[in-house]
Design an enzyme around this catalytic site. Structure first.
Site, short mmCIF file in Angstrom:
data_model
loop_
_atom_site.label_atom_id
_atom_site.label_comp_id
_atom_site.label_asym_id
_atom_site.label_seq_id
_atom_site.Cartn_x
_atom_site.Cartn_y
_atom_site.Cartn_z
N SER A 232 33.54 -2.41 -4.57
CA SER A 232 34.43 -3.15 -3.66
C SER A 232 33.71 -3.89 -2.55
CB SER A 232 35.45 -2.21 -3.06
OG SER A 232 36.50 -2.03 -3.96
N LYS B 252 33.99 -7.54 -2.55
CA LYS B 252 35.19 -8.23 -2.04
C LYS B 252 34.91 -9.00 -0.75
CE LYS B 252 38.03 -4.60 -4.17
NZ LYS B 252 38.86 -3.40 -3.93
N TYR C 206 37.00 -10.04 -12.09
CA TYR C 206 36.97 -9.02 -11.03
C TYR C 206 36.07 -7.83 -11.40
CZ TYR C 206 38.79 -5.06 -8.29
OH TYR C 206 38.91 -3.94 -7.52
N TYR D 96 39.97 1.36 3.23
CA TYR D 96 41.29 1.74 2.69
C TYR D 96 42.07 2.55 3.71
CZ TYR D 96 38.79 0.19 -1.39
OH TYR D 96 38.05 -0.56 -2.25
N VAL E 198 33.51 2.19 -4.43
CA VAL E 198 33.52 3.48 -5.13
C VAL E 198 32.18 3.82 -5.80
CG1 VAL E 198 36.02 3.66 -5.55
CG2 VAL E 198 34.57 2.50 -7.23
N1 GLU Z 1 36.12 -1.77 -9.35
C1 GLU Z 1 36.80 -0.77 -8.56
C2 GLU Z 1 38.26 -0.75 -8.93
O1 GLU Z 1 38.85 -1.76 -9.01
C3 GLU Z 1 36.61 -1.08 -7.12
C4 GLU Z 1 37.24 -0.07 -6.22
C5 GLU Z 1 36.40 0.27 -5.03
O2 GLU Z 1 35.20 0.10 -5.02
O3 GLU Z 1 36.98 0.77 -4.05
O4 GLU Z 1 38.83 0.28 -9.13
#
Ligand code: GLU
Length: 307
Positions: free
Chosen positions: A64, A67, A191, A239, A257
């Site tokens: 993530s 992003k 993505y 988050y 993650v």
């Molecule tokens: N590729 C992961 C997902 O979409 C990213 C989530 C993350 O890193 O928090 O579940």
């Protein structure tokens, strides 16, 4: 900067003693295989130097954290139009939650929860091929890091695609509300690949320097956009634990993650932390603890009043 190196060495030494290291993300099978014993930290400074400790030279899946880079590209491409597709408020929900998306008619709360990031990727995909967008993303990251040796791990992307039911649910849901222009397969194919970029802590710390607005850094985006992206990182980067991170660390950050965290000390430094074990909220357990110790040791919290 001997003092800062001492702080990093002490943090790495302390993290090596920790028995409870969290739990490696297992919903992406390729990530489940990563050794949780690892910990790395790197700090990039405006003079071009990078201090590091622990496993700072080991590549990991940025997930993530990507992003942040796609948001920078999307704001460059669409400007404020982007906010029609995605909000900019903290979600207070887990990263892959669908509940709020229904209540708010398919417009995700912010660009850092999964739904929001999928909408951002969908927005920059319009009129382009997935290959072109991924090429642009890699060019952006390599330029920011001043390092061409940064790649996408296709096995990780495929592994996530094979188990990405929740993300497909989010994408279909948004498409049902008219907030996804590409097919869920196309948007998510892109993505999953963006999430599978691999970087070391040293590379990631360097790549984050454009977000410090420090003098002498490459101006990849405007000063104002940097300010806005950092605001989003502070409010939404961890988050439903973003409030806690602001409380304990006081710096804008974005977690993934894969166990990585990119953290910005505006005007001063870009920091990358990595340890694959996650806490209950899906953020790196040791990375979060280490961020708190670093912020305390350096006085870099944006709320410290020391500028
Ligand atoms: N590729 C992961 C997902 O979409 C990213 C989530 C993350 O890193 O928090 O579940």
């Amino acid at each position: 900067m001997a003092e800062l190196q001492d702080i990093l060495d002490q943090i790495a030494a302390e993290m090596a003693t920790r028995a409870d290291r969290g739990k490696v993300a297992d919903y992406i099978p390729q990530l489940a295989r990563i050794d949780p014993k690892q910990f790395g930290i790197a700090v990039a400074l405006p003079d071009g130097s990078v201090l590091s400790a622990g496993d700072a030279g080991t590549p990991f899946s940025i997930q993530s954290i990507s992003k942040v880079f796609t948001l920078a590209i999307a704001l460059g491409r669409l400007g404020d139009q982007l906010w029609r597709r995605v909000g900019r408020e903290p979600s207070g929900n887990p990263f892959n939650s669908i509940v709020q998306l229904e209540q708010e008619h398919g417009r995700p709360r912010n660009p850092f929860i999964n739904a929001g990031a999928i909408a951002v990727t969908d927005a920059i995909l319009e009129g382009y091929e997935p290959k072109e967008i991924l090429g642009e993303l890699l060019r952006f990251i390599r330029l920011a890091a001043n390092d061409t040796d940064i790649h996408i791990n296709k096995a990780v992307a495929q592994s996530e695609a094979a188990t990405g039911d929740r993300n497909f649910a989010l994408a279909h849901f948004m498409r049902g509300f008219g907030n996804l222009r590409n097919s869920p397969e196309r948007a998510l194919g892109t993505y999953f690949h963006q999430c599978a970029v691999e970087m070391t802590c040293v590379q990631l710390a360097r790549a984050g320097m454009f977000l410090t607005n420090a003098p002498g850094q490459p101006r990849l985006i405007s000063v104002e956009r940097v300010r806005r992206i950092c605001a989003m990182m502070m409010m939404c980067g961890h988050y439903d634990a973003s409030g806690d991170f602001a409380f304990k660390v006081g710096l804008p950050g974005k977690s993934g993650v894969g166990g990585g965290i990119l953290m910005i000390a505006p005007g001063r430094a870009s920091i990358a932390l990595w340890s694959p074990g996650l806490n209950a909220r899906g953020n790196s357990q040791l990375g979060t603890d280490a961020a708190e110790i670093l912020a305390r040791g350096t006085g870099w919290s944006v709320f410290s009043g020391r500028h």
